[in-house]
Design an enzyme around this catalytic site. Structure first.
Site, PDB file in Angstrom:
ATOM      1  N   CYS A  88      19.831  27.009  22.959  1.00  0.00           N
ATOM      2  CA  CYS A  88      19.428  25.923  24.428  1.00  0.00           C
ATOM      3  C   CYS A  88      20.146  24.712  24.028  1.00  0.00           C
ATOM      4  O   CYS A  88      20.783  24.102  23.820  1.00  0.00           O
ATOM      5  CB  CYS A  88      17.994  26.789  25.035  1.00  0.00           C
ATOM      6  SG  CYS A  88      16.905  26.975  23.639  1.00  0.00           S
TER       7      CYS A  88
ATOM      8  N   CYS B 255      16.798  22.174  21.845  1.00  0.00           N
ATOM      9  CA  CYS B 255      15.390  22.493  21.916  1.00  0.00           C
ATOM     10  C   CYS B 255      14.795  20.446  21.343  1.00  0.00           C
ATOM     11  O   CYS B 255      15.917  20.946  20.344  1.00  0.00           O
ATOM     12  CB  CYS B 255      14.376  23.394  20.798  1.00  0.00           C
ATOM     13  SG  CYS B 255      14.816  25.034  22.361  1.00  0.00           S
TER      14      CYS B 255
END
Lengths: 210, 205, 205, 210
Positions: free
Chosen positions: A106, A108
């Site tokens: 993703c 992060c």
């Protein structure tokens, strides 16, 4: 994608729709946007991380605490992390060691400390390529590391958060923490920049911002 | 899931568009979407693993085409519908048009109770597992061997938390892999260290 | 290459839109694009492996968004430019707008000279190889073990032919894999038989 | 994708541009489109494969030759294959055995024999899912095979081409080859349909064409 995919609503109206539905159920309070904006603009900035870096460069005892327990040491300087960031690991660069952070699944980051992730960090290109072709990607991004420089990539796949402690430029001996902090960029704490010559270009920001 | 989001090591992408800028959002709706996701997590509507999994469940073309903040929004909207805050029809009515949501979830799984912690310096292998639900093991480390460099405090096990199956706390191990192990003869010389949940690991033979 | 085209086993896609119809093309340009690809292969401008690789080299988002026949067209256009038939600028001028082409190729590779043929019934393993150029080994069989069910006559080795490095003839072996070997506990019970070039295989331990 | 991606030319004009460039270099002859259209519409049709299937059902010696060397046997009935299709392997379905063809890497088929591949065969969904979830995908496509039916999927990754020899419906004993050939659909030669009850629905084509 679904039966309505030919007539997708404008993205701004979709955001407003979800906000209205959530507010209608009391899940989002009036004023939440202002509070979030304040945090993003004034609290979660790279200045937080820069102060940590400058203090670690200047104070060996703090640096030792930082390397041992990132969250606790950061808290000494008033930095906080969200509840789901349960661990902050600080990665120290050396003259011949370079650390680099990414999140392939993703996007992060330790955003309360190093600031919100840049666009390029969230883009598919960085996520796909940097784990496999780190040296090539860094070179394309303007930082050609010599073969003698060891590269360690860190993929943020869990809720351990990473920040790079940049290598202190040799010419900064005797500088104040304030002077040092002014040197430290978000990119240097992600690992797509280094702060010492020949890597740091005087016109770095302008040249890359084209 | 072996989804389109699992991009690490995927080839064919072009150069990173490296722009150094202080601007975080380029449109007001991006800030609003981000604030909304933070508010809904704070309100306890969903946890971070459910949120991440809702993004992963986006139709693959939608995922790749969407900007980061459209993915954020789509996860929030999908979870609001799935948790009964609103309905897809109501969202489309409010938005004045189509509102693509994530695809449905499948069952999650519990963590393993039979795995002991690993020691720093120990060689470990990532299990050869294929999990249809949420998992935080990038495909590029599946079946690969690395060395534990440090251990974290316990986190909720994502494969359970991502399906609202409770907070099963277990540590992660930062496992260092050589790129020569991950992509032999087809990668730059480096190491990649990945935070791997205990249940994903086994002792290396 | 580990490209976006390598879709076998990827999760997150919805139902197949199964429409039984005699209609092959829905727009005249689709027929024209298909005819063009056939004519350019017949004229010897490129071989089938170069053609397939040009499709694989499309920017990943472009690949996933494009219809089948837009991919066909993009490969033809890219190879016409790469082989000097025309230029990207000329194509954009003729088309009256942007003309996205495939991304550049990387070097190919030669087949192995040190591999003997395999026998029907023999257990074989797909080599744990990561090839940045053209390859016809789907990622889902990499490192997996199966059984040879039949052998083909020799074909041009794609990893060389796809880079215009000559026709190195070698047979393929239809290798049968259990889905339980390919995706343990995460697949329907079945076998998948894949046509695998000799150079991609080794004897199973 | 590239610098012009915000202003991509209409796809029909892009096709015409490449055709014009290729014609300008003599790579494409006038009339090529008409010749190709004739082949696609009149030569490379599922009727070719249906005649092969009907003959194989009716003539055991032909069937044996077909199973041994598909290209040579198909040629007996006038069917040809392009030069790069170097091998035709015929996959015989049984009462409890089902074969299914796909191409996960692109969309290869024995198109001169079974006809041009349908849209759904070329779509990402079929390519991604059918190797891993064959039974589920077939059920979603309207054919629920019993657990006792063995499924063999064939991924067309090389230039061996596959065609399914459907299981001959028991009620067709004594039928002429012409009658038999009329039963055989493109889908049955790919393996997303079977021809015997209870799989063959009388209104199959209409029901699925919605």
């Amino acid at each position: 994608m679904n039966s309505s995919s030919d007539n997708i609503a404008d993205i701004a109206r979709r955001v407003d729709a979800v906000e209205a539905a959530a507010m209608g159920q009391g899940l989002v309070r009036p004023g939440h946007l202002q509070q979030f904006t304040h945090k993003v603009e004034d609290e979660w900035t790279p200045a937080v991380g820069a102060a940590i870096v400058a203090h670690a460069w200047s104070n060996p005892a703090f640096k030792a605490r930082l390397m041992k327990n990132g969250i606790a040491a950061a808290a000494e300087l008033g930095a906080t992390m969200p509840p789901h960031h349960r661990h902050l690991v600080v990665l120290e660069n050396g003259e011949n060691l370079h650390n680099l952070i990414c999140c392939t699944l993703c996007s992060c980051t330790a955003y309360t400390v190093i600031g919100m992730p840049p666009d390029w960090y969230k883009d598919l290109e960085y996520r796909a390529r940097v784990v496999r072709e780190s040296r090539t990607v860094l070179r394309e991004m303007g930082m050609a590391l010599p073969e003698s420089m060891e590269i360690r990539v860190w993929d943020t796949t869990a809720d351990t958060r990473y920040m790079v402690l940049p290598y202190r430029p040799p010419h900064t001996a005797g500088w104040s923490e304030k002077q040092l902090a002014a040197l430290v960029s978000k990119e240097s704490m992600i690992g797509t920049a280094r702060l010492e010559p020949p890597y740091l270009q005087p016109a770095h920001e302008q040249a890359k911002g084209a | 899931m072996d989804g389109i989001h699992d991009l690490g090591g995927k080839q064919g992408f072009g150069p990173v568009n490296f722009v150094v800028s202080k601007e975080i959002y380029h449109q007001p709706w991006q800030l609003k979407a981000n604030a909304l996701s933070a508010a809904l997590v704070a309100a306890g509507l969903f946890n971070m693993d459910e949120y991440r999994h809702a993004i992963e469940r986006m139709e693959p073309r939608h995922y790749l085409n969407a900007s980061y903040y459209e993915r954020v929004l789509t996860a929030c909207a999908s979870l609001c519908v799935e948790k009964g805050v609103t309905s897809a029809a109501e969202l489309e009515k409010l938005a004045g048009g189509g509102f693509p949501l994530a695809r449905p979830s499948v069952p999650g799984r519990h963590g393993r109770k039979d795995v002991a912690d690993f020691a720093v310096g120990e060689r470990v292998r990532v299990r050869n597992e294929f999990v249809p639900g949420h998992i935080r093991m990038p495909g590029y480390i599946r079946g690969k061997t690395g060395v534990v460099v440090q251990m974290s405090p316990p986190f909720p096990f994502p494969d359970a938390a991502g399906h609202a199956m409770g907070e099963e706390m277990e540590p992660t191990f930062d496992v260092r892999f050589d790129t020569a192990e991950l992509w032999p003869e087809s990668s730059d010389k480096a190491t990649v260290t990945v935070a791997v949940f205990r249940s994903y690991l086994e002792k290396a033979a």
